[in-house]
Design an enzyme around this catalytic site. Structure first.
Site, short mmCIF file in Angstrom:
data_model
loop_
_atom_site.label_atom_id
_atom_site.label_comp_id
_atom_site.label_asym_id
_atom_site.label_seq_id
_atom_site.Cartn_x
_atom_site.Cartn_y
_atom_site.Cartn_z
N GLY A 4 -2.54 -15.87 12.73
CA GLY A 4 -1.69 -15.24 11.72
C GLY A 4 -2.31 -14.03 11.05
N VAL A 57 -5.95 -3.34 -1.50
CA VAL A 57 -7.20 -3.14 -0.77
C VAL A 57 -8.11 -4.34 -1.02
CG1 VAL A 57 -9.25 -1.69 -0.50
CG2 VAL A 57 -7.04 -0.63 -0.96
N LYS A 107 -5.69 2.38 3.56
CA LYS A 107 -6.54 1.86 2.48
C LYS A 107 -7.54 2.93 2.02
CE LYS A 107 -5.99 -3.00 3.64
NZ LYS A 107 -6.38 -4.06 4.58
N GLU A 157 -3.72 -4.18 -7.39
CA GLU A 157 -5.05 -4.65 -7.00
C GLU A 157 -5.11 -5.19 -5.59
OE1 GLU A 157 -8.27 -4.38 -6.86
OE2 GLU A 157 -8.29 -4.52 -9.04
N LYS A 179 0.81 -1.22 0.00
CA LYS A 179 0.00 0.00 0.00
C LYS A 179 0.84 1.28 0.00
CE LYS A 179 -1.98 -1.83 3.64
NZ LYS A 179 -1.95 -3.29 3.47
N GLY A 206 -6.76 -14.32 2.35
CA GLY A 206 -5.52 -14.95 2.82
C GLY A 206 -4.42 -14.68 1.81
#
Lengths: 342, 342
Positions: free
Chosen positions: B208, B154, B226, B151, B127, B323
């Site tokens: 995690g 966010v 974001k 892509e 980001k 994930g």
């Protein structure tokens, strides 16, 4: 700067909303997309047709429709109808918005074929051609180096087909599940608020969502044709509406509605399809969905589809407050995606 | 058939997931996208770096990482690090996955700049460069006729930026609202199930999702960055994370959680931004959302964003179960969108 000549087949609520949207967006189309447009032809069911290779006065055409007049008044020459109109009218892009025919897809298929054969992009909000002629029209479009796009056929202007075409490359669609028919969702929402089925249908008709004969919606045909369109295009498995297992909402009584509410659930007309081997199992049927389901909060005329792919967790698209303006936007998006470079 | 040489900067969970996804999708990329690939370079933080202009053995590289070995073992020549590696390594596409730096965006910005200046597509799940160097890198990409795509920054691999880039042409984003931070959403979900804040944080760390120092998430920094990325790219208004009004979830006590539950509501860390004149008001703050809100049902690590545009009703995208694999898919989608024709 490129110029595009547009033809409208059908100029009802959606066609007129598209005309207004094009007029509103004209400055952005010039500045951001380097394009200008003119409308060279319009045909209607009951208000005549007009042709002008130099471009019709679109605002005038809208006024004529609003006042119940006849478009012949602004035509520079007499014009034939249907396929002959498309062949005769100079143009680059066809917007096909004739009434949907669930059984055959005609005359829309012939209109779109004529457009592609005469070198025009073929864009439609009509579900019939997608389920009855997807392969033929796609292949014809590829040979003609033109586009056959139909974003507005499912969930109005919400991007569904373009999502998979451009934003989800190499994603394999395994199954989907959703609420795709606005009329039945509105009816079920109203019944949950205490109305009878008949009252809810009358309300849906009054606000212009349900047709005079609501059976296409309440018996699940509209939902089934949308399921067939999604399966055909996004899964690559040709499927006709009558191959979709189909149960409408006529059996959902106020008692059943209240039983669901008491259990913290809601009845929804659920659309789904799932790959099975090389084929697919597709179904439209009422289901009680729990509060934990993303379908639960989708009320009134809103719609949702949840996609399961081999690359992402469940991905849902939710569209609220659809209407002719949002269907029109889907057609505008198709137009821009058809003509913009890269 | 085109061939693309790929370079990985960073080869942690996401980089390795991308490598596995590329290997799994290799047959489809050949048959559907007419492309082949090789990986010519990989750098890591603690496991060395490898370079091979003829293509590294990617499965071997994955094995080395799994066994805690060092990639130097498969390098055909000694390699320098960072920008020098990118300049020296032959390649067409850079996947930048170095650790995020919220304050400066470095060293990712330098890596991406080096990629574009040496004619490579610059793709990242990071980001930092989006909020700190979007304009510079976009302009550099345009001049180099290459792509700068991100892509996965966010909502992981869910299509957000590509949605507006390709599926929603001529749509003006007026405002958005959503849940964009998985860690805090998981913590709030667990607290609703009876855990204390500390227990919920510990659980998020154990699975995690949360980092050892969870402050980037619980104080709203990740959400703010974001929001800044979405505003910068989709609204065209440059915005830094510290310009986003920001309140984290530390004040949300179990008592507050239960009060909301009793009122049929839920606490969510809500992200929002709204145009105001030529500017924007952007905020991250906990809110009680009612059951009628599309945000209500978004639990655990799932996320949602609801877009308000000038052409559609509210349009929401919901992503469940993110994930490393879904982040990796966003990078694969960026790769395919960067290199496919049309």
């Amino acid at each position: 700067m490129t110029h595009h000549r547009l033809i409208f087949i059908g100029f009802g609520n959606v066609g007129q909303a598209l005309a207004r949207l094009l007029l509103r967006k004209r400055p952005e189309l010039e500045s951001q997309f380097d394009l200008t447009f003119s409308v060279t032809g319009i045909t209607t069911g009951r208000h005549g047709r007009a042709i002008n290779p130099e471009g019709l006065d679109l605002e005038k055409a809208l006024e004529i429709m609003q006042s119940g007049g006849n478009l012949d008044a602004i035509s520079v020459s007499p014009a034939e109808d249907g396929v002959k109109f498309i062949q005769a009218c100079p143009g680059d892009v066809l917007f096909e918005n004739s009434p949907v025919n669930y059984q055959t897809g005609e005359p829309a298929i012939s209109h779109l074929r004529a457009a592609l054969e005469s070198g025009k992009h073929a864009l439609t909000a009509n579900k019939g051609p997608v389920v009855h002629a997807y392969r033929e029209l796609s292949e014809l479009a590829a040979r003609a180096n033109r586009s056959f796009f139909f974003e507005s056929t499912v969930m109005d202007g919400a991007p569904i087909f373009s999502l998979f075409r451009s934003a989800l490359p190499a994603a394999r669609l395994l199954s989907f599940r959703g609420i795709l028919n606005s009329t039945t969702n509105l009816i079920l929402t109203r019944m949950e608020q205490g109305e009878s089925f008949a009252q809810a249908v009358a309300y849906a008709q009054q606000v212009g969502v349900a047709e005079t004969d609501p059976s296409g919606d309440v018996d699940g045909w509209d939902a089934a044709i949308k399921v067939a369109a999604l399966v055909t295009v996004l899964m690559g498995i040709p499927l006709k509406p009558d191959q979709v297992e189909r149960t409408g909402i006529r059996e959902i009584t106020p008692e059943k509605i209240q039983q669901a509410v008491q259990a913290g659930q809601r009845w929804k007309l659920v659309c789904m399809a799932q790959r099975e081997g090389d084929g697919v199992m597709a179904r439209v049927a009422p289901e009680r969905v729990p509060i934990t389901s993303p379908l639960y909060a989708v009320q009134n005329t809103s719609s949702i589809v949840e996609f399961h792919t081999d690359v992402l967790g469940p991905l849902s698209i939710v569209e609220e407050n659809p209407g002719p303006e949002t269907t029109a936007y889907g057609l505008l998006a198709d137009f821009l995606n058809a003509v913009r470079p890269g």
